[in-house]
Design an enzyme around this catalytic site. Structure first.
Site, PDB file in Angstrom:
ATOM      1  N   CYS A 115       0.964  -1.170  -0.076  1.00 24.37           N
ATOM      2  CA  CYS A 115      -0.031  -0.050   0.045  1.00 24.37           C
ATOM      3  C   CYS A 115       0.951   1.326  -0.150  1.00 24.37           C
ATOM      4  CB  CYS A 115      -0.981   0.014   1.064  1.00 24.37           C
ATOM      5  SG  CYS A 115      -2.126   1.602   1.416  1.00 24.37           S
ATOM      6  N   CYS A 124      -0.534   4.015   2.231  1.00 21.98           N
ATOM      7  CA  CYS A 124      -0.371   3.852   3.576  1.00 21.98           C
ATOM      8  C   CYS A 124       1.093   4.219   3.921  1.00 21.98           C
ATOM      9  CB  CYS A 124      -0.685   2.177   3.805  1.00 21.98           C
ATOM     10  SG  CYS A 124      -2.322   1.667   3.444  1.00 21.98           S
ATOM     11  N   ASP A 125       2.131   3.570   3.369  1.00 24.34           N
ATOM     12  CA  ASP A 125       3.458   3.563   3.559  1.00 24.34           C
ATOM     13  C   ASP A 125       4.555   4.782   2.979  1.00 24.34           C
ATOM     14  OD1 ASP A 125       2.640   1.976   5.422  1.00 24.34           O
ATOM     15  OD2 ASP A 125       2.993   0.161   4.140  1.00 24.34           O
TER      16      ASP A 125
END
Length: 312
Positions: A134, A137-138
């Site tokens: 992701c 997300c990261d």
């Protein structure tokens, strides 16, 4: 046979949030956590974009907080896997661990989606230590660093373009000699200066002492032009898609071509009255914890209204 008013299947942000709202509404929800209690977030080391945690929080801690909150409001949280269902008549039947069967007036499906991986041992070794599925997300953790994205479809292109705004350089590793992505996505990738596309290339492994430091690649495998080489990277992102965890429900619940549950517009209702879906299992677009949590709230409210309207 045990009967419950509200059954929640799945224990990520969607499932736990649904349990919080259902518990506060006195629905006495029963939640089965499934094969991975806490869901995908438990594989993430640190979460910085979930509201309310200004200093960030680990995935495990966040899920434990949500679980404690759901328990506080009366949710009965159990470990177990739903192995079969019968939604052909009311009340609906589910079987847990192939043994115990219970019935429910309403069901919230929050079983999530599983990221597709290449199947390399190194993907597990470096999970949360440079390997991610992701970018949204990261990606922030890789500002001004070098990353690689595996895949040649729209998902991989979207990940690469997102990362190109943060990272100093992005490699796209594509097994075939072309991209499967839409024409416009290909154009965007190929016109982005800090994205380098490696066609006809596969990943053989990753390396690094404690975190990912590079990838072992092979180009033109099995031909007279076969070439093995390494690239130095700080992050390795999988962009080969997700598989929604819907197989057990498919005989009864409508899904799209990828297996994601189809819901009724802004509501969370499925094609079966009294059965609702929340989180990544019904979301091929956003796949974010905060979005999943919000849909869990919606599903619980929808379930409560259904019970009231049907005098259950």
């Amino acid at each position: 046979m045990e009967h419950v008013r509200n059954l929640i299947i799945g224990s990520g942000p969607a499932g736990y949030t649904a349990a919080i709202y259902a518990g506060r509404a006195d629905l006495a929800p029963v939640l089965y956590e499934g094969i991975q209690p806490g869901g995908q977030l438990t594989t993430t080391t640190e979460i910085e974009n979930f509201p309310g945690y200004p200093d960030g929080i680990s995935g495990d801690e966040l899920m434990n907080d949500l679980k404690k909150q759901a328990t506080r409001f009366g949710a009965d949280i159990r470990y177990g896997i739903i192995t079969s269902v019968d939604f052909s008549e009311k009340p609906y039947k589910v079987t847990v661990n192939g043994e115990n069967t219970l019935t429910a007036d309403t069901i919230i499906i929050a079983t999530g989606a599983t990221a597709k991986y290449l199947g390399l041992a190194d993907e597990k070794k470096y999970a949360g230590l440079g390997v991610s599925a992701c970018a949204t997300c990261d990606g922030f953790f890789y500002r001004k660093r070098i990353v690689a994205v595996v895949g040649g479809g729209d998902t991989a292109c979207e990940e690469a373009l997102y990362l190109s705004k943060l990272a100093s350089k992005v490699f796209m590793i594509i097994r075939k000699g072309y991209m499967r992505a839409s024409h416009i996505m290909q154009e965007r990738v190929l016109s982005t200066d800090n994205i380098e596309v490696l066609f006809n290339t596969e990943t053989e492994g990753l390396f690094g002492e404690e975190v990912v430091e590079g990838a072992h690649l092979i180009r033109f495998r099995g031909t007279d032009k076969e070439e093995k080489f390494d690239i130095a990277i700080d992050g390795f992102f999988l962009g080969i898609g997700h598989k929604p965890n819907t197989d057990v429900f498919k005989p009864y619940i409508d899904t799209d071509s990828e297996g994601y549950i189809i819901t009724d517009g802004v509501a969370t209702a499925t094609n079966v009255p009294g059965i609702f879906a929340a989180g990544d299992v019904a979301d091929p677009h956003y796949r974010q914890a905060i979005v999943a949590a919000a849909s869990g709230c919606k599903a619980a409210i929808d379930a409560e209204r259904y019970l009231i309207e049907n005098n259950l």
